[in-house]
Design an enzyme around this catalytic site. Structure first.
Site, PDB file in Angstrom:
ATOM      1  N   THR A  18       0.855  -1.190   0.000  1.00 13.26           N
ATOM      2  CA  THR A  18       0.000   0.000   0.000  1.00 13.26           C
ATOM      3  C   THR A  18       0.883   1.229   0.000  1.00 13.26           C
ATOM      4  OG1 THR A  18      -0.012   0.380   2.389  1.00 13.26           O
ATOM      5  CG2 THR A  18      -1.635  -1.191   1.516  1.00 13.26           C
ATOM      6  N   ASP A  19       0.303   2.370  -0.298  1.00 14.20           N
ATOM      7  CA  ASP A  19       1.019   3.614  -0.036  1.00 14.20           C
ATOM      8  C   ASP A  19       0.863   3.911   1.460  1.00 14.20           C
ATOM      9  OD1 ASP A  19       2.526   5.877  -0.256  1.00 14.20           O
ATOM     10  OD2 ASP A  19       1.402   6.739  -1.901  1.00 14.20           O
ATOM     11  N   TYR A  20       1.533   4.940   1.883  1.00 18.17           N
ATOM     12  CA  TYR A  20       1.650   5.299   3.301  1.00 18.17           C
ATOM     13  C   TYR A  20       0.281   5.398   3.973  1.00 18.17           C
ATOM     14  CZ  TYR A  20       4.663   7.534   6.873  1.00 18.17           C
ATOM     15  OH  TYR A  20       5.408   7.837   7.979  1.00 18.17           O
TER      16      TYR A  20
END
Ligand code: BGC
Length: 746
Positions: free
Chosen positions: A288-290
């Site tokens: 995932t992104d942050y």
């Protein structure tokens, strides 16, 4: 959305892309799968959940959250990978905890945002793209990988390949611009550069293509905003660069923050599983992104972290970046059967396989080599390549016989808020770059001219406030000079993540400064620093010369000075349209004709697709950029006028260097399909070639394409070309070109 097949990157251009060293790291995958499975058999549920959890260290922070207990988590076997951690000692300490203090001794992966260089910082990616030089781009990533691995890293959150047509969006600086064809070639080049020929080498890194998908099309250019587009646009314009990375063997994929047609990317099973895994056969892992997993709650598709984790993992996410969501929720989800243990095992296997590929099980300290750290970072070779790359990324936007700086100039004034600002040279996402090592414009000019020239400097104003008090002094400095270099633009924080702007003109009172300086009547060359196309029609009208230099990185000042003083003839061409004003956005070259196209003779005619108060045409079109020499194009010759479905279409032109210096020209080929099953763009880039042409000489350029390269998505989303009539353009940019026609007969 249904599964579709995507076009393979379409064109064969004679000469240019002959060599493409394809990495196939999947060749040993089955052996690694078996090895991973033998570990998975030994793992407790907690240990599995640890492998799918990624946390930032406290060394640097690239998002809104941080866990102070990340080291304890590593010790407890609850972490599979760490990011924002580099330098050999720092990494070794963390790795030691993982391999010596946890039950199964599984090594960590270390990731970082190595976006345009690690320590030696290259021009921002949008600037790199302006070189149209995929070999240089690949080499820059090779160097970045060498430096990153010499400091303990083995995973980079790059390439960022989001196509973007809206310069208000600050992250356009990270990508290749608005074009899919060029963006796909650059995407593959970056993966090759990072991953080299084998991930088992100690100087290659696992790449992570991002942000999947269509993150570059947020509504209104506002970061993290909704993306909503037709399935056709998604397939045709936005997806190919990600697929090009997958085809080049990219080891990991990062989901994007945005939703697409109502479904956030991080919980989008169609995107992550049907398309990416099943159609494209991606076999690496998906991160995932942050904390984008946690953001499924404010998106409004999950009521709590448990549901968010369930959705994400069942959609195809393998690793949770910084969300602590998998860490805290998966135990219950697996126990309750909402996430099957098999799904979790699949995620763990993909991550363990990556660790095998990187050689971490053989030697967890493989990337912790003090000798390499001392010897392979910011070497003279890396810096000299960076300098060359700066010069190649510069785009000459205007030049009324002003540049290069004449040798007769004895006193030169370098004026403006960006003339001597180390902070602003590296650009956003400067990785582990060091401001103090960056060369400013003033320093670069000093290095170039030494004591032969009397150099004056004045700041004039700040980048972004209303203080006019320094302008008078800048004008009196300017009056003493024979030649003025005016350094204007954005500061480095005005582009990048969470840096969208609604006004993309020159910020602050810089235009006032520019007017005052230009009014002195002295020769003035504007040097622009910025991370996005700017709307600068007034500057364009007034300034005798404008050189776009983006944010050049460590060697910015030296590389720009090479261009300003004529040691390098500029050859860059913009890969994103520069609008006249914000109201024209989105404005891009491969637009549609509409049913009421503008009347070129009468652009304000009523009932046509135009504005009352602005032309439709941009300030500078895609592919535009000048040189210190001039080129003239012959008419286009085709090998035939009509072609069968498998025949080669060979288009040739003669390009003559008509000026008095050697120069590189980026010759561009565009095609228009006149009648389609669905509407087609007025022009599409289908090839380009960068050629050095000596003064007075003529280069014969030919492009070879096939009818299948003209394929597109039909109403039923089948992907093919149509027989019919086409226009073919070759020229120096997307609007200034020669035209011919051909047809395809079956
Ligand atoms: C960015 C990513 C980046 C990640 C880790 C996020 O905020 O969107 O591009 O890789 O942070 O630093």
């Amino acid at each position: 959305m249904k599964n579709r097949r995507l076009p393979i990157v379409l064109l064969l251009v004679t000469i240019m892309f002959a060599s493409s060293c394809k990495t196939k790291p999947g060749d040993v995958a089955s052996l690694y799968n078996k090895k991973a499975d033998s570990i998975i058999k030994l793992m407790t549920l907690d240990e599995k959940i640890g492998q799918v959890s990624l946390f930032t260290s406290d060394m640097s922070l690239t998002g809104p959250t941080m866990r102070n207990d990340y080291i304890d988590l590593i010790r407890q076997g609850k972490v599979g990978a760490v990011f924002n951690a580099y330098t050999v000692d720092f990494v070794r300490n963390l790795q030691k905890i993982a391999v010596e203090e946890t039950r199964l001794h599984i090594p960590l992966i270390f990731g970082y945002d190595v976006i345009h260089g690690h320590r030696t910082i290259f021009p921002i990616n949008l600037g790199q793209a302006a070189s149209w030089d995929t070999a240089m781009i690949e080499k820059s990533e090779r160097i970045a990988a060498i430096e990153a691995t010499a400091e303990g890293l083995n995973w980079v959150f790059a390439p960022m390949v989001d196509i973007a047509r809206d310069p208000r969006w600050g992250r356009v600086m990270e990508g290749a611009g608005e074009d899919t064809f060029l963006g796909s070639l650059i995407s593959a080049a970056r993966v090759r550069g990072f991953q080299g020929s084998s991930l088992s080498d100690n100087n290659t890194v696992l790449a992570c293509v991002k942000h999947f998908a269509a993150y570059g099309a947020p509504q209104g250019g506002r970061d993290y905003h909704v993306v909503d587009m037709s399935e056709r646009s998604l397939y045709e314009w936005y997806l190919p660069p990600y697929q090009a990375a997958v085809d080049a063997g990219v080891g990991s994929v990062m989901t994007s923050f945005n939703e697409i047609a109502g479904v956030p990317a991080t919980s989008n099973r169609w995107l992550l599983t049907d398309l990416l895994r099943d159609d494209w056969k991606f076999d690496g892992f998906i991160v995932t992104d942050y904390s984008s997993l946690n953001e499924l709650i404010p998106h409004g598709v999950a009521s709590d972290l448990s549901q968010a984790s369930e959705l994400a993992m069942n959609a195809g996410v393998d690793m949770d970046m910084q969300g602590s969501a998998f860490l805290t929720q998966l135990t219950d989800l697996v126990k309750s059967g909402k996430v099957s243990e098999e799904t979790l095992d699949n995620a763990v296997r993909r991550i363990l396989v990556a660790k095998y590929k990187l050689g971490l099980f053989d030697d967890p300290y493989k990337y912790c080599d003090k000798k390499r750290e001392a010897e392979e970072i910011m070497t003279p070779e890396h810096r000299s390549f960076a300098r060359e790359f700066v010069a190649k990324s510069c785009v000459l936007l205007k030049n009324n016989n002003t540049l290069p700086v004449p040798k007769s100039a004895r006193t030169i004034a370098v004026i403006g808020p960006l003339a001597d600002s180390k902070m602003d040279m590296l650009g956003f996402w400067f990785g582990a770059g060091q401001f103090d090592k960056a060369v400013t414009l003033v320093e670069g000019i000093k290095n170039k001219v030494g004591s032969t020239v009397n150099l004056l400097t004045a700041k004039g104003c700040n980048v972004n406030d209303n203080d006019l008090s320094g302008i008078n002094q800048a004008v009196s400095t300017a009056k003493k000079a024979d030649f003025i270099i005016l350094a204007l633009g954005e500061n480095f924080m005005m582009s990048g993540e969470a840096a969208s702007r609604t006004d993309i003109s020159l910020p602050g009172v810089q235009m006032e400064l520019a007017e005052a300086i230009i009014r002195t009547g002295k020769p003035v060359a504007v040097v622009l620093f910025n991370g996005r196309p700017l709307a600068i029609p007034k500057l364009d009208k007034m300034a005798p010369a404008i050189l776009e230099t983006w944010f050049g990185g460590t060697e910015a000042g030296n590389g720009i000075a090479d261009v300003l003083f004529g040691d390098v003839n500029p050859s860059g061409k913009i890969t994103m349209t520069f609008p006249l004003n914000v109201g024209q956005i989105p404005i891009f070259y491969n637009s549609k004709n509409t049913g009421r196209p503008i009347n070129r003779e009468n652009p304000y005619e009523k009932f046509k697709s135009n504005y009352l108060d602005s032309p439709n045409t941009p300030l500078y079109p895609f592919g535009y950029g000048l040189s210190y020499t001039t080129f003239s194009y012959s008419d286009i010759k085709l090998n035939k006028q009509s072609f069968g479905g498998t025949e080669q279409i060979i288009a040739s032109v003669e390009v003559k260097n008509t000026g008095d210096r050697d120069g590189e020209e980026i010759v561009q080929l565009y095609i228009r399909d006149l009648i389609g099953d669905v509407t087609r763009p007025v022009k599409e880039l289908k090839g380009f070639m960068k050629v050095l042409i000596r003064k007075g000489e003529t280069a014969s350029i030919s492009f070879t394409i096939y009818p299948k390269d003209l394929s597109y998505y039909h109403q039923d989303m089948s992907y093919s070309y149509d027989p019919g009539d086409f226009e073919l353009f070759i020229g120096t940019n997307s609007t200034d070109n020669k035209k011919t026609e051909f047809s395809i007969i079956d």
